[in-house]
Scaffold this motif. Structure first.
Motif, PDB file in Angstrom:
ATOM      1  N   SER A  85      -3.459   2.273  -2.827  1.00 27.84           N
ATOM      2  CA  SER A  85      -3.361   3.604  -2.192  1.00 27.84           C
ATOM      3  C   SER A  85      -4.708   3.802  -1.464  1.00 27.84           C
ATOM      4  N   PRO A  98       5.781   6.613  -1.260  1.00 30.57           N
ATOM      5  CA  PRO A  98       4.913   6.349  -2.275  1.00 30.57           C
ATOM      6  C   PRO A  98       5.476   5.434  -3.361  1.00 30.57           C
ATOM      7  N   VAL A 121       1.302   6.217  -7.092  1.00 33.45           N
ATOM      8  CA  VAL A 121       1.345   4.968  -7.439  1.00 33.45           C
ATOM      9  C   VAL A 121       1.959   4.923  -8.949  1.00 33.45           C
ATOM     10  N   PHE A 164      -4.824  10.704  -3.237  1.00 32.78           N
ATOM     11  CA  PHE A 164      -3.961   9.410  -3.063  1.00 32.78           C
ATOM     12  C   PHE A 164      -2.534   9.642  -3.120  1.00 32.78           C
ATOM     13  N   PRO A 165      -1.917   8.756  -2.155  1.00 35.18           N
ATOM     14  CA  PRO A 165      -0.434   8.893  -2.423  1.00 35.18           C
ATOM     15  C   PRO A 165      -0.001   8.182  -3.802  1.00 35.18           C
ATOM     16  N   THR A 172      -0.340  10.623  -9.050  1.00 37.11           N
ATOM     17  CA  THR A 172      -1.214  10.739  -7.870  1.00 37.11           C
ATOM     18  C   THR A 172      -2.548  11.125  -8.519  1.00 37.11           C
ATOM     19  N   LEU A 231       0.842  -1.117  -0.077  1.00 40.86           N
ATOM     20  CA  LEU A 231       0.170  -0.068  -0.210  1.00 40.86           C
ATOM     21  C   LEU A 231       0.956   1.365   0.024  1.00 40.86           C
ATOM     22  N   SER A 232       0.611   2.109  -0.826  1.00 39.52           N
ATOM     23  CA  SER A 232       1.428   3.578  -1.096  1.00 39.52           C
ATOM     24  C   SER A 232       0.935   4.273   0.161  1.00 39.52           C
ATOM     25  N   SER A 233       1.989   5.112   0.445  1.00 41.77           N
ATOM     26  CA  SER A 233       1.932   6.143   1.445  1.00 41.77           C
ATOM     27  C   SER A 233       2.387   7.389   1.226  1.00 41.77           C
TER      28      SER A 233
END
Length: 688
Positions: A629, A550, A644, A641-642, A555, A544-546
């Motif tokens: 994300s 990232p 991807v 969203f962070p 984005t 999971l992206s953060s």
């Protein structure tokens, strides 16, 4: 190019109340087309009586007595609107009159017989078509086991779905269908009305009036013209675009009117001008017949025994022995019915008159409602629908224009439907402006406006050949207020020169993802929705992206498109947003969860969790493993969203609005850098 209106040929609405009104409309057409074939007097045959031509248009099909009436056409008498005069005559009068007239030839008799056969064929076709329409109207769009909306199954259902899902009013779609069927009927039964209309192109709409009692009322097939003391008279007209101006030529006599349609919507022309027209000169025909009483005798028979025979005879019944001690008792009763007299209104007669009218400076402001608008509103009202916004007065377009790529433009007075293939379609407002060498049709599509140049050969040139994404929809059902609910169906077609066509393209285009806006300008269209087409598919797994870590540089910013309401939170405020690598339907299937036919995977998931079955946790675990994300909407419903990797992802967002559960689960193509998307009720899928 002369005016002509292209209408849909079939109508379908799927709720019982609307289906009933459709059945009534189809019945109207079927009955009307059979009026000319259910008579003992032959319709269509021309007799010459006292030097005047006359023929039977139709007769009362329920009453074939000599006192019933027929509609008789008089070709030698033309009314000011350009149509022939009709009178009402009884069958008995015609039976007495026609033998004294010059009879039709053997060739005319043969033609009349062929005409009647044509009417019967039309009737049979309409019956078969109405049965097919009613069967199509009961079809309910739903989700299949994969969670994807089912496609319409019949041509009628597909055509009506295309119109309704485009965003046009359901009443407009149904009204256009009835107008088209009614026009087909008229072309079969009215003399001279079976001539094919001109190809698609520009036309005029609205009412324009000015000093000198000038009035132009544009209708299908022409314009009603009157000035000074003249009565309205129907004339043909044409539109031409020269030197950056729109020229309107009306075929008046002794000379045509050559007018200019200005950019401000006014119509001007030189003057004074001489006009040959007509005025009311009196009336003819008409009258009434007195009422009368009709007596009917009814005889009933009853089998009785010898004990009953005496009383039956005493009551006036005729008793006859049947043998074996049984008798037939015949009782005759008389009933009287009053039949009211008939009345036929006199027909106005017109005489030619010439007058001089001033120069034209006409405007649509304050001109009132025209005949065309009243007719259209009447048909919409028949189906209980909203009349919608009025048709803008001035230059409009009509007909279908199509390209070999599957892209099409179908024009109506109030909007144009842009289509990709046979199903994906969306309606937008448009304007027509005079250009340097022709006209420019401007389609006001918010995310990808078009400027179509009308060429001398009648084609429309979009000026580019790039991909164009049509934001189509499919009907998923109806809510508690009988309003249709929809699911997105994105389709992409390449732009190309559009030429006049008789039908919507049967193919073309590719499935597309909903493309997030990337940078300045209109959003690009995706090449397709399959993995590897129009952007790489997101790689399964990868965590999971953060914000701190990232997974890529693409984005996605979510913006709420719901209108603000005082004292009411935004429907997307505080909602969790998830970006999946695969569709929710695929995730549910891979988790081994069986979705019942006709149920969406979202609803199946909700039922599993509501019933606390193990399937609920299976889907939750699968979602966590597939998520790329996540974010949460702020007070305005906005979130980013962070990052991807660029590619195709799937939304998983849900909310509730106007007591309706909504979900956004469509694919979205992300390009490197910032991307944005607006969520609203139109691009959501309702969960019933």
């Amino acid at each position: 190019m002369s005016p002509y209106c292209s209408n849909d040929p079939a109508a379908m609405i799927r709720r019982p109340s609307l289906l009933l009104r459709l059945s009534v409309a189809v019945l109207m057409i079927v009955v009307a087309t059979t009026l000319a074939v259910a008579q003992d007097l032959t319709p269509g045959l021309t007799y010459v009586c006292n030097g005047e031509k006359m023929f039977i248009e139709n007769c009362n099909m329920r009453d074939t007595s000599d006192t019933s009436t027929c509609m008789v056409g008089h070709p030698d008498h033309v009314m000011p609107n350009g149509l022939m005069q009709y009178t009402t005559v009884t069958r008995g009068e015609l039976k007495k009159l026609f033998p004294t007239c010059t009879q039709p030839s053997a060739k005319q008799l043969a033609a009349a017989k062929a005409f009647q056969q044509k009417q019967q064929d039309t009737y049979n076709a309409n019956v078969a078509k109405s049965n097919q329409q009613m069967q199509a109207a009961t079809q309910v769009s739903a989700y299949g086991p994969s969670g994807q909306p089912l496609k319409p199954k019949t041509p009628e259902e597909r055509e009506m779905n295309r119109c309704v899902t485009s965003g046009r009013l359901a009443s407009s779609c149904t009204g256009n269908s009835l107008l088209g069927a009614f026009g087909q009927m008229l072309s079969a039964v009215l003399p001279g009305a079976d001539k094919g209309g001109p190809s698609a192109g520009p036309t005029m709409a609205g009412v324009f009036q000015g000093a000198g009692n000038w009035r132009l009322d544009f209708i299908d097939g022409g314009v009603l013209v009157n000035c000074s003391f003249l009565s309205p008279n129907q004339e043909f007209y044409s539109l031409n675009f020269k030197n950056g101006a729109a020229q309107l030529v009306i075929d008046t006599r002794p000379k045509p009117l050559v007018l200019t349609v200005r950019a401000d919507g006014t119509i001007v022309g030189p003057g004074p001008v001489t006009i040959d027209g007509v005025v009311a000169g009196g009336s003819t025909g008409g009258g009434s017949t007195p009422g009368h009483t009709e007596t009917h005798e009814t005889t009933t028979h009853e089998t009785i025994n010898s004990n009953q025979a005496g009383s039956a005879q005493a009551s006036g019944s005729q008793v006859t022995s049947m043998g074996g001690g049984f008798y037939d008792s015949a009782t005759t009763t008389k009933t009287s019915t009053y039949v009211p007299g008939t009345y036929s209104a006199p027909q106005t007669t017109f005489v030619p008159r010439r007058t001089t009218c001033p120069a034209l400076n006409l405007s649509s402001k304050g001109a009132g409602v025209g005949i065309q608008t009243m007719q259209t509103d009447l048909l919409k009202g028949m189906f209980g629908g909203d009349k919608g916004a009025p048709t803008p007065p001035g230059i409009r377009m009509h007909g279908i224009f199509a390209a070999s790529t599957g892209f099409s433009a179908e024009f109506y007075p109030e909007s144009v439907i842009l289509g990709c293939g046979p199903d994906a379609a969306r309606a937008y407002p448009y304007t027509v402006e005079a250009g340097g060498t022709g006209a420019i049709v401007k389609v006001n599509a918010p995310d990808h406006p078009l400027a179509l140049a009308l060429k001398a050969d009648g084609s429309l040139d979009p000026g580019s050949t790039g991909a164009y994404q049509v934001h189509g929809r499919v009907v998923t059902g109806q809510d508690n207020n009988d309003n249709f609910t929809f699911a997105p169906m994105e389709q992409s077609c390449n732009l190309a020169v559009l030429t006049p066509a008789k039908a919507i393209p049967s193919g073309g285009g590719t499935a597309a993802t909903m493309v997030a806006s990337n940078g300045v300008g209109a959003p690009a269209a995706a090449g397709g929705g399959s993995p590897g087409v129009g952007g790489a598919r997101a790689t399964a797994g990868g965590g999971l992206s953060s914000t701190q870590n990232p997974l890529g540089n693409a984005t996605l910013s979510i913006v709420s498109g719901f209108p603000p309401q005082a004292g009411v939170p935004n429907p997307l405020a505080g909602k969790p947003y998830t970006l999946l690598r695969e569709s929710f339907a695929t995730i549910v299937a891979k988790a081994g969860i069986a979705v019942p036919p006709g149920t969406s995977p979202y609803k199946a998931f909700g039922m599993a969790c509501g019933n606390r079955t193990p399937d609920c946790q299976k889907v939750v675990d699968a979602i966590k493993a597939d998520s790329a994300s996540a974010a949460r909407g702020d007070a305005n419903g906005s979130a980013t969203f962070p990052g991807v990797q660029p590619g195709t992802y799937y939304l998983m967002i849900s909310s509730r609005y106007n007591n309706q559960n909504l979900v956004w689960g469509q694919p979205v193509q992300l390009k490197a850098g910032p991307n944005s998307m607006t969520l609203n009720q139109q691009n959501a899928v309702p969960l019933n």
